[in-house]
Design an enzyme around this catalytic site. Structure first.
Site, PDB file in Angstrom:
ATOM      1  N   GLU A   1      59.615 102.166  33.365  1.00  0.00           N
ATOM      2  CA  GLU A   1      58.390 101.385  33.578  1.00  0.00           C
ATOM      3  C   GLU A   1      58.572 100.220  34.541  1.00  0.00           C
ATOM      4  O   GLU A   1      57.652  99.865  35.279  1.00  0.00           O
ATOM      5  CB  GLU A   1      57.856 100.857  32.244  1.00  0.00           C
ATOM      6  CG  GLU A   1      57.177 101.911  31.380  1.00  0.00           C
ATOM      7  CD  GLU A   1      58.141 102.682  30.502  1.00  0.00           C
ATOM      8  OE1 GLU A   1      59.377 102.589  30.695  1.00  0.00           O
ATOM      9  OE2 GLU A   1      57.651 103.384  29.600  1.00  0.00           O
TER      10      GLU A   1
ATOM     11  N   ALA B   1      53.585 108.316  30.057  1.00  0.00           N
ATOM     12  CA  ALA B   1      52.135 108.172  30.068  1.00  0.00           C
ATOM     13  C   ALA B   1      51.638 108.617  31.437  1.00  0.00           C
ATOM     14  O   ALA B   1      52.386 108.604  32.417  1.00  0.00           O
ATOM     15  CB  ALA B   1      51.753 106.719  29.800  1.00  0.00           C
TER      16      ALA B   1
ATOM     17  N   GLY C   1      56.835 106.936  28.283  1.00  0.00           N
ATOM     18  CA  GLY C   1      56.177 107.329  27.034  1.00  0.00           C
ATOM     19  C   GLY C   1      56.781 108.586  26.424  1.00  0.00           C
ATOM     20  O   GLY C   1      56.716 108.777  25.203  1.00  0.00           O
TER      21      GLY C   1
ATOM     22  N   GLU D   1      59.637 107.433  24.504  1.00  0.00           N
ATOM     23  CA  GLU D   1      59.122 106.724  23.332  1.00  0.00           C
ATOM     24  C   GLU D   1      58.641 107.689  22.249  1.00  0.00           C
ATOM     25  O   GLU D   1      58.767 107.410  21.057  1.00  0.00           O
ATOM     26  CB  GLU D   1      58.018 105.747  23.767  1.00  0.00           C
ATOM     27  CG  GLU D   1      58.605 104.605  24.594  1.00  0.00           C
ATOM     28  CD  GLU D   1      57.560 103.771  25.305  1.00  0.00           C
ATOM     29  OE1 GLU D   1      56.809 104.338  26.121  1.00  0.00           O
ATOM     30  OE2 GLU D   1      57.496 102.557  25.051  1.00  0.00           O
TER      31      GLU D   1
HETATM   32  N1  CO8 Z   1      51.999 110.546  35.166  1.00  0.00           N
HETATM   33  C1  CO8 Z   1      51.206 111.299  35.954  1.00  0.00           C
HETATM   34  N2  CO8 Z   1      51.666 112.294  36.733  1.00  0.00           N
HETATM   35  C2  CO8 Z   1      53.003 112.543  36.702  1.00  0.00           C
HETATM   36  C3  CO8 Z   1      53.883 111.802  35.899  1.00  0.00           C
HETATM   37  C4  CO8 Z   1      53.328 110.753  35.101  1.00  0.00           C
HETATM   38  N3  CO8 Z   1      54.075 110.018  34.290  1.00  0.00           N
HETATM   39  N4  CO8 Z   1      55.134 112.267  36.089  1.00  0.00           N
HETATM   40  C5  CO8 Z   1      55.024 113.276  36.979  1.00  0.00           C
HETATM   41  N5  CO8 Z   1      53.741 113.446  37.335  1.00  0.00           N
HETATM   42  C6  CO8 Z   1      53.203 114.440  38.274  1.00  0.00           C
HETATM   43  C7  CO8 Z   1      53.580 114.092  39.703  1.00  0.00           C
HETATM   44  O1  CO8 Z   1      52.680 113.150  40.246  1.00  0.00           O
HETATM   45  C8  CO8 Z   1      53.473 115.450  40.371  1.00  0.00           C
HETATM   46  O2  CO8 Z   1      52.116 115.730  40.609  1.00  0.00           O
HETATM   47  P1  CO8 Z   1      51.671 116.443  41.991  1.00  0.00           P
HETATM   48  O3  CO8 Z   1      52.336 117.787  41.947  1.00  0.00           O
HETATM   49  O4  CO8 Z   1      50.191 116.496  41.885  1.00  0.00           O
HETATM   50  O5  CO8 Z   1      52.186 115.572  43.095  1.00  0.00           O
HETATM   51  C9  CO8 Z   1      53.953 116.419  39.287  1.00  0.00           C
HETATM   52  O6  CO8 Z   1      53.813 115.699  38.042  1.00  0.00           O
HETATM   53  C10 CO8 Z   1      55.400 116.799  39.447  1.00  0.00           C
HETATM   54  O7  CO8 Z   1      56.176 115.608  39.546  1.00  0.00           O
HETATM   55  P2  CO8 Z   1      57.200 115.320  40.740  1.00  0.00           P
HETATM   56  O8  CO8 Z   1      56.754 116.020  41.973  1.00  0.00           O
HETATM   57  O9  CO8 Z   1      57.394 113.837  40.827  1.00  0.00           O
HETATM   58  O10 CO8 Z   1      58.500 116.038  40.159  1.00  0.00           O
HETATM   59  P3  CO8 Z   1      60.019 115.676  40.474  1.00  0.00           P
HETATM   60  O11 CO8 Z   1      60.799 116.776  39.856  1.00  0.00           O
HETATM   61  O12 CO8 Z   1      60.202 115.358  41.912  1.00  0.00           O
HETATM   62  O13 CO8 Z   1      60.297 114.304  39.682  1.00  0.00           O
HETATM   63  C11 CO8 Z   1      60.201 112.832  37.783  1.00  0.00           C
HETATM   64  C12 CO8 Z   1      60.241 114.298  38.289  1.00  0.00           C
HETATM   65  C13 CO8 Z   1      61.520 112.114  38.091  1.00  0.00           C
HETATM   66  C14 CO8 Z   1      60.000 112.903  36.276  1.00  0.00           C
HETATM   67  C15 CO8 Z   1      59.044 112.085  38.452  1.00  0.00           C
HETATM   68  O14 CO8 Z   1      57.855 112.871  38.319  1.00  0.00           O
HETATM   69  C16 CO8 Z   1      58.760 110.738  37.874  1.00  0.00           C
HETATM   70  O15 CO8 Z   1      59.443 109.781  38.160  1.00  0.00           O
HETATM   71  N6  CO8 Z   1      57.708 110.629  37.038  1.00  0.00           N
HETATM   72  C17 CO8 Z   1      57.262 109.384  36.450  1.00  0.00           C
HETATM   73  C18 CO8 Z   1      58.183 108.916  35.369  1.00  0.00           C
HETATM   74  C19 CO8 Z   1      57.718 107.592  34.852  1.00  0.00           C
HETATM   75  O16 CO8 Z   1      57.695 106.595  35.531  1.00  0.00           O
HETATM   76  N7  CO8 Z   1      57.303 107.566  33.578  1.00  0.00           N
HETATM   77  C20 CO8 Z   1      56.848 106.386  32.937  1.00  0.00           C
HETATM   78  C21 CO8 Z   1      55.363 106.307  32.980  1.00  0.00           C
HETATM   79  S1  CO8 Z   1      54.743 104.751  32.344  1.00  0.00           S
HETATM   80  C22 CO8 Z   1      54.766 104.932  30.681  1.00  0.00           C
HETATM   81  O17 CO8 Z   1      55.106 105.961  30.176  1.00  0.00           O
HETATM   82  C23 CO8 Z   1      54.350 103.736  29.903  1.00  0.00           C
HETATM   83  C24 CO8 Z   1      54.072 104.058  28.441  1.00  0.00           C
HETATM   84  C25 CO8 Z   1      53.203 103.021  27.826  1.00  0.00           C
HETATM   85  C26 CO8 Z   1      51.776 103.127  28.289  1.00  0.00           C
HETATM   86  C27 CO8 Z   1      50.862 102.430  27.383  1.00  0.00           C
HETATM   87  C28 CO8 Z   1      49.407 102.352  27.891  1.00  0.00           C
HETATM   88  C29 CO8 Z   1      48.802 103.616  28.403  1.00  0.00           C
END
Ligand code: CO8
Length: 260
Positions: free
Chosen positions: A134, A66, A111, A114
């Site tokens: 999460e 998400a 997500g 999921e």
């Molecule tokens: N949301 C928003 N932006 C994101 C997300 C995300 N989930 N994942 C990555 N991005 C963005 C980063 O902020 C970054 O943006 P910017 O270039 O502007 O800084 C860009 O994408 C590239 O990401 P990274 O620089 O972090 O890339 P890396 O290769 O270094 O890392 C990862 C990749 C490991 C995937 C890392 O981006 C990461 O950890 N992402 C988040 C993963 C995460 O925690 N996902 C779970 C989210 S919570 C969720 O899904 C809950 C679901 C239920 C929600 C129900 C109600 C809404």
């Protein structure tokens, strides 16, 4: 065909391919994309010329979850976007008669994992990674992960993944049963399309009923756990540790939990 901003949708030989398309945020699913996904899945399911659906994120990433930035900007579940229950769009999946084949390359996290779990068949390519991170955001999975991951990989692995955020590579995911098959790098979408074409070649009512029966055995008819998870997510969402976790991600730092 309607124009989608965050999806690419194509149709060929009774197979609709839906590609998540927000490359700059690794296909993070925000409210607008979720709405488009429901529309595209529902339209494909309603079409008599469609026998299977491929869901993919393209060649580099399935979905990193998400949209954390959007969630972090949401002060509580009472605020406008979330009033309608941000997880409710996932209810579209068990309603589809048309089988969904997920093609996973790269990250399927939160997500994103999921979405893969909600699909009927999951084809992953080498290098694909699954996880529910999460807890590192001060949250729990909210789109069915706590329920469907247990069914997919069993309690011990699901518990470890949800409590620690540890990711699972494609090989482990296949061994555990989350993934039906691993294919060579760059081949997930092609192989998923092949599987989808075979499914779409079958008799539509036979395929639909077969899917329903397997889904019943997989526990999909009982949505109490899904609903409980959604409420639990909502309850935790407004806590200060959730705010801190999401803010820390946006600020690119380690969270400092208040309730330690
Ligand atoms: N949301 C928003 N932006 C994101 C997300 C995300 N989930 N994942 C990555 N991005 C963005 C980063 O902020 C970054 O943006 P910017 O270039 O502007 O800084 C860009 O994408 C590239 O990401 P990274 O620089 O972090 O890339 P890396 O290769 O270094 O890392 C990862 C990749 C490991 C995937 C890392 O981006 C990461 O950890 N992402 C988040 C993963 C995460 O925690 N996902 C779970 C989210 S919570 C969720 O899904 C809950 C679901 C239920 C929600 C129900 C109600 C809404």
């Amino acid at each position: 065909a309607p124009d989608y901003k965050y999806l690419r949708v194509t149709e060929e030989e009774r197979v609709v391919t839906i590609t998540l398309h927000r490359p700059r945020s690794l296909n993070a699913v925000h409210g607008a994309m979720a709405g488009e996904l429901v529309a595209a899945l529902t339209a494909a399911d309603a079409s008599s010329t469609v026998g299977a659906i491929v869901l993919t994120g393209g060649p580099t990433v399935f979905a990193a979850g998400a949209d954390i930035a959007e969630m972090a900007a949401t002060t509580s579940y009472a605020s406008a976007r979330f009033r309608k229950d941000a997880g409710a769009f996932m209810d579209v999946f068990p309603r589809l008669r048309t089988p969904v084949v997920a093609a996973v390359a790269g990250y399927a996290l939160g997500g994103g994992c999921e979405l893969a779990l909600a699909a009927d068949v999951v084809i992953a390519e080498e290098g694909a990674t699954f996880g529910q991170p999460e807890v590192q955001l001060g949250l729990i999975p909210g789109w069915g992960g706590t329920q469907r991951l247990v069914r997919a990989v069993g309690k011990a692995k699901a518990m470890e993944m949800v409590l620690t955020g540890r990711r699972m590579g494609a090989e482990e995911a296949e061994r555990a049963g989350l993934v039906s098959r691993i294919v060579a790098k760059g081949r997930a979408e092609g192989e998923a399309a092949d599987v989808a074409r075979v499914i779409a070649g079958g008799s539509a009512p036979v395929v639909a009923v077969a899917k329903e029966c397997v889904a019943l055995a997989a526990g999909e008819a009982d949505d109490r756990g899904i609903r409980f998870e959604r409420r639990a997510f909502q309850a935790l969402f407004s806590l200060d540790d959730a705010k801190e976790g999401m803010k820390a991600f946006v600020d690119k730092r380690t969270p400092e939990w208040r309730h330690h």
